[in-house]
Design a protein around this motif. Sequence first.
Motif, PDB file in Angstrom:
ATOM      1  N   TYR A 103       0.857  -1.194   0.000  1.00 33.66           N
ATOM      2  CA  TYR A 103       0.000   0.000   0.000  1.00 33.66           C
ATOM      3  C   TYR A 103       0.887   1.235   0.000  1.00 33.66           C
ATOM      4  CZ  TYR A 103       0.942  -0.612   4.995  1.00 33.66           C
ATOM      5  OH  TYR A 103       1.553  -0.816   6.209  1.00 33.66           O
ATOM      6  N   VAL A 104       0.301   2.377  -0.351  1.00 36.04           N
ATOM      7  CA  VAL A 104       1.087   3.609  -0.414  1.00 36.04           C
ATOM      8  C   VAL A 104       1.570   3.976   0.983  1.00 36.04           C
ATOM      9  CG1 VAL A 104       1.071   6.055  -0.986  1.00 36.04           C
ATOM     10  CG2 VAL A 104      -0.176   4.441  -2.429  1.00 36.04           C
ATOM     11  N   THR A 105       2.841   4.240   1.095  1.00 37.64           N
ATOM     12  CA  THR A 105       3.431   4.646   2.356  1.00 37.64           C
ATOM     13  C   THR A 105       4.435   5.752   2.069  1.00 37.64           C
ATOM     14  OG1 THR A 105       4.574   3.817   4.318  1.00 37.64           O
ATOM     15  CG2 THR A 105       5.211   2.844   2.216  1.00 37.64           C
ATOM     16  N   THR A 106       4.707   6.591   3.068  1.00 40.16           N
ATOM     17  CA  THR A 106       5.515   7.784   2.827  1.00 40.16           C
ATOM     18  C   THR A 106       6.801   7.864   3.626  1.00 40.16           C
ATOM     19  OG1 THR A 106       4.327   9.053   4.501  1.00 40.16           O
ATOM     20  CG2 THR A 106       3.416   9.084   2.274  1.00 40.16           C
ATOM     21  N   GLY A 107       6.910   7.148   4.706  1.00 39.14           N
ATOM     22  CA  GLY A 107       8.101   7.240   5.534  1.00 39.14           C
ATOM     23  C   GLY A 107       9.265   6.458   4.966  1.00 39.14           C
ATOM     24  N   PRO A 108      10.457   7.051   4.928  1.00 36.04           N
ATOM     25  CA  PRO A 108      11.616   6.321   4.385  1.00 36.04           C
ATOM     26  C   PRO A 108      11.846   4.971   5.058  1.00 36.04           C
ATOM     27  CG  PRO A 108      12.159   8.636   4.702  1.00 36.04           C
ATOM     28  CD  PRO A 108      10.817   8.421   5.318  1.00 36.04           C
TER      29      PRO A 108
END
Length: 124
Positions: A103-108
């Motif tokens: 799923y879309v995730t944003t944290g490195p």
Amino acid sequence: QVQLVESGGGLVQAGGSLRLSCAASGRTFSSSSMGWFRQAPGKEREFVAGISASGGSTYYADSVKGRFTISRDNAKITVHLQMNSLKPEDTAVYYCAASRRGYVTTGPATFDYWGQGTQVTVSS
């Protein structure tokens, strides 16, 4: 295991466009969500855009919303970042990343694999 290789970076004038590509290898690409990050000199790496494993969901940083478009071709195991209306503040090294989460995730920290990066320089 997923290997990622970015291409398409370069020097462009403000207002111009570039298209970054990320070629992936590995059997888990189609089940991995993908993201683009960037890092400017002296700054932390920041999220730019993400796309789910199916390609049905995308998410953008506010700074690029309406100017950048992320897409993926699971048949060609490639992810693209179309960058339009570029600004000098878009100058950075751009990295492609893959997350097993799907799923879309944003944290490195939520990404498992990273490319080596490609330089984008926007002149004023």
